[in-house]
Design a protein around this motif. Structure first.
Motif, PDB file in Angstrom:
ATOM      1  N   TYR A 266      -3.702 -25.026 -11.339  1.00  0.00           N
ATOM      2  CA  TYR A 266      -2.755 -25.555 -12.308  1.00  0.00           C
ATOM      3  C   TYR A 266      -2.754 -24.815 -13.638  1.00  0.00           C
ATOM      4  N   ALA A 267      -3.697 -23.912 -13.858  1.00  0.00           N
ATOM      5  CA  ALA A 267      -3.756 -23.155 -15.109  1.00  0.00           C
ATOM      6  C   ALA A 267      -4.205 -21.734 -14.794  1.00  0.00           C
ATOM      7  N   TYR A 268      -3.784 -20.802 -15.642  1.00  0.00           N
ATOM      8  CA  TYR A 268      -4.086 -19.394 -15.376  1.00  0.00           C
ATOM      9  C   TYR A 268      -5.570 -19.088 -15.490  1.00  0.00           C
ATOM     10  N   ASP A 269      -6.303 -19.894 -16.234  1.00  0.00           N
ATOM     11  CA  ASP A 269      -7.735 -19.628 -16.371  1.00  0.00           C
ATOM     12  C   ASP A 269      -8.574 -20.365 -15.330  1.00  0.00           C
ATOM     13  N   GLU A 270      -7.915 -21.025 -14.367  1.00  0.00           N
ATOM     14  CA  GLU A 270      -8.646 -21.672 -13.283  1.00  0.00           C
ATOM     15  C   GLU A 270      -8.961 -20.667 -12.176  1.00  0.00           C
ATOM     16  N   GLY A 271     -10.019 -20.927 -11.445  1.00  0.00           N
ATOM     17  CA  GLY A 271     -10.325 -20.113 -10.276  1.00  0.00           C
ATOM     18  C   GLY A 271      -9.306 -20.339  -9.174  1.00  0.00           C
ATOM     19  N   ARG A 272      -9.113 -19.325  -8.346  1.00  0.00           N
ATOM     20  CA  ARG A 272      -8.129 -19.434  -7.268  1.00  0.00           C
ATOM     21  C   ARG A 272      -8.657 -20.183  -6.054  1.00  0.00           C
ATOM     22  N   THR A 273      -9.961 -20.176  -5.852  1.00  0.00           N
ATOM     23  CA  THR A 273     -10.532 -20.818  -4.668  1.00  0.00           C
ATOM     24  C   THR A 273     -10.499 -22.329  -4.839  1.00  0.00           C
ATOM     25  N   LYS A 274      -9.822 -23.006  -3.918  1.00  0.00           N
ATOM     26  CA  LYS A 274      -9.699 -24.461  -3.962  1.00  0.00           C
ATOM     27  C   LYS A 274     -10.269 -25.049  -2.677  1.00  0.00           C
ATOM     28  N   SER A 275     -10.841 -26.249  -2.799  1.00  0.00           N
ATOM     29  CA  SER A 275     -11.494 -26.844  -1.644  1.00  0.00           C
ATOM     30  C   SER A 275     -11.580 -28.353  -1.797  1.00  0.00           C
ATOM     31  N   VAL A 276     -11.989 -29.010  -0.729  1.00  0.00           N
ATOM     32  CA  VAL A 276     -12.316 -30.436  -0.764  1.00  0.00           C
ATOM     33  C   VAL A 276     -13.755 -30.585  -0.271  1.00  0.00           C
ATOM     34  N   GLN A 288     -18.167 -28.087   1.774  1.00  0.00           N
ATOM     35  CA  GLN A 288     -16.860 -27.718   1.249  1.00  0.00           C
ATOM     36  C   GLN A 288     -15.941 -27.256   2.379  1.00  0.00           C
ATOM     37  N   LYS A 289     -14.687 -27.610   2.253  1.00  0.00           N
ATOM     38  CA  LYS A 289     -13.655 -27.123   3.174  1.00  0.00           C
ATOM     39  C   LYS A 289     -12.576 -26.447   2.336  1.00  0.00           C
ATOM     40  N   LEU A 290     -12.386 -25.138   2.556  1.00  0.00           N
ATOM     41  CA  LEU A 290     -11.451 -24.378   1.733  1.00  0.00           C
ATOM     42  C   LEU A 290     -10.007 -24.755   2.037  1.00  0.00           C
ATOM     43  N   LEU A 291      -9.164 -24.707   1.005  1.00  0.00           N
ATOM     44  CA  LEU A 291      -7.732 -24.974   1.124  1.00  0.00           C
ATOM     45  C   LEU A 291      -6.956 -23.672   0.997  1.00  0.00           C
ATOM     46  N   THR A 292      -5.794 -23.632   1.621  1.00  0.00           N
ATOM     47  CA  THR A 292      -4.976 -22.411   1.589  1.00  0.00           C
ATOM     48  C   THR A 292      -3.581 -22.653   1.017  1.00  0.00           C
TER      49      THR A 292
END
Length: 402
Positions: A266-276, A288-292
């Motif tokens: 949601y912001a440019y300074d956030e990391g790109r790797t997202k997970s649950v 962790q389970k990565l999201l795409t």
């Protein structure tokens, strides 16, 4: 039982002019696919369901559709109010949600929930629909019992206690209990969390809350939330599901406390790797389970028009913020950059260097500084008439100042 922990959906959030609802729908579908594949029993969303306290009708529609989708196959879904959420508005559909095994958590007292409502759901119109029948049977197996402070989820005799504490704003704290303002905010939050967890027992115990926790003495706030020490967490929780920080982060080993992070960037300074996070209560593990789903947010440097277009083409699948440091773009060039499908924002950085140079020209007269500025901006000498007007205005301003 297996529990999926996510947070910070921020439904309805925009990135400048770009709407993100379609991406948010995609990530809900991905969460549902993960829940099906991992045989999840409970989906836990730790706050900031919406991006604003008064979300658009489109965002609310996506929310209701999303929680119904996530509750498929008989899963329990628990949505907690964060600092961006109006708990009364979020919980408006609570009577209907309760019937679907969906808990909308905006307060501390959940005793109005009872196992009769959730253990005896309305049967589907036709049991010939296999998925409908499976949902019906599963809902008979999963029961939710309301407590003061949270809920107990029961599946075939296996129980998990989940304390639910929405973001403890002062207004919410004052509704939940009489406040002693001689005690500082952090201590009152600690007391509230401890009170919510009083029903914990020998079963697996989870605290779900929305806070900004930090071990650093330097950090004082994030997104409008005051930093709180990790010591506010009760030690009798087996796992603390946190919301507010948008990246995955482990903040404590005892109790085991983690931010799942937001499912989208949601912001440019956030990391790109997202997970649950997926909690297995039998194995007592958290994975962790990565999201795409969703687009990346990319910053690209450029110092001329061609480089702007080249970077936008290269990152055509992203939302791109151009950090521009060259000569001013013409009107047509600026229009071409802004009309590119990947373009999202333009930040001009050349002015920062100009300000540094001005500091070194303090010994120059107003006319000399004006000459330098005009030449840099328009690549030409200012006319005598324009200089005279500028000198006159500067004189008037100085007289007014004196």
């Amino acid at each position: 039982m297996k529990i999926l922990h996510t947070a910070d959906l921020h439904l309805g959030k925009r990135l400048n002019k770009a709407a993100r609802l379609e991406e948010q729908c995609d990530v809900i579908k991905e969460l549902t696919e993960i829940a099906d594949a991992e045989d999840i029993d409970v989906v836990l969303i730790a706050g900031d369901i919406f991006d604003t306290s008064v979300p658009t009708s489109e965002a609310e529609r996506v929310f209701y559709r999303s929680i119904l989708t996530l509750s498929g196959r008989g899963r329990a879904v628990i949505c907690l109010a964060g600092n961006h959420d109006d708990e009364r508005r979020m919980c408006a559909a609570k009577p209907l949600a309760d019937l679907q095994g969906i808990v909308l958590a905006g307060e501390l007292d959940y005793t109005a929930l009872n196992d009769e409502t959730l253990s005896d759901p309305t049967p589907p119109p036709s049991l010939y629909g296999l998925f409908d029948a499976a949902d019906y049977i599963q809902k008979q197996r999963i029961k939710i019992v309301g407590r003061y402070g949270g809920v107990t989820v029961d599946k075939d005799g296996e129980k998990v206690n989940i304390a639910l504490v929405p973001y403890p704003a002062e207004a919410r704290l004052s509704r939940w209990a009489k406040q002693d303002y001689n005690i500082d905010y952090a201590e009152r939050v600690k007391m509230t969390l401890s009170s919510a967890c009083e029903f914990f027992d020998d079963n697996y115990n989870i605290l779900c809350t929305h806070l900004f926790l930090t071990k650093s003495d330097a950090a004082d706030s994030l997104g409008g939330l005051l930093a709180l020490p990790v010591s506010v967490l009760p030690e009798n929780a087996d796992y603390v599901a946190l919301g507010h920080v948008h990246k995955h982060l482990k903040v404590s080993k005892k109790p085991h406390a983690e931010y799942s992070g937001s499912p989208l960037q949601y912001a440019y300074d956030e990391g790109r790797t997202k997970s649950v996070n997926i909690i297995d209560t039998a194995k007592r593990t958290v994975e962790q389970k990565l999201l795409t789903s969703g687009k990346n947010l990319t910053e690209a440097d450029a110092d001329n028009f061609d480089e702007c277009m080249s970077k936008l083409d290269f990152y055509s699948g992203d939302y791109v913020r151009i950090k521009y440091s060259g000569e001013p773009l013409s009107r047509d060039e600026a229009a071409a950059v802004r009309s590119h499908p990947a373009f999202n924002d333009l930040v001009v950085t050349a002015g920062l260097r100009d300000e540094q140079k001005v500091e070194k020209r303090a010994h120059l007269s107003d006319d000399e500084i004006f000459d330098l500025y005009y030449k840099h901006r328009y690549n030409a000498e200012p006319s005598a008439e324009l200089k005279a007007i500028f000198t006159e205005l500067m004189g008037e301003l100085k007289n007014e100042t004196h």
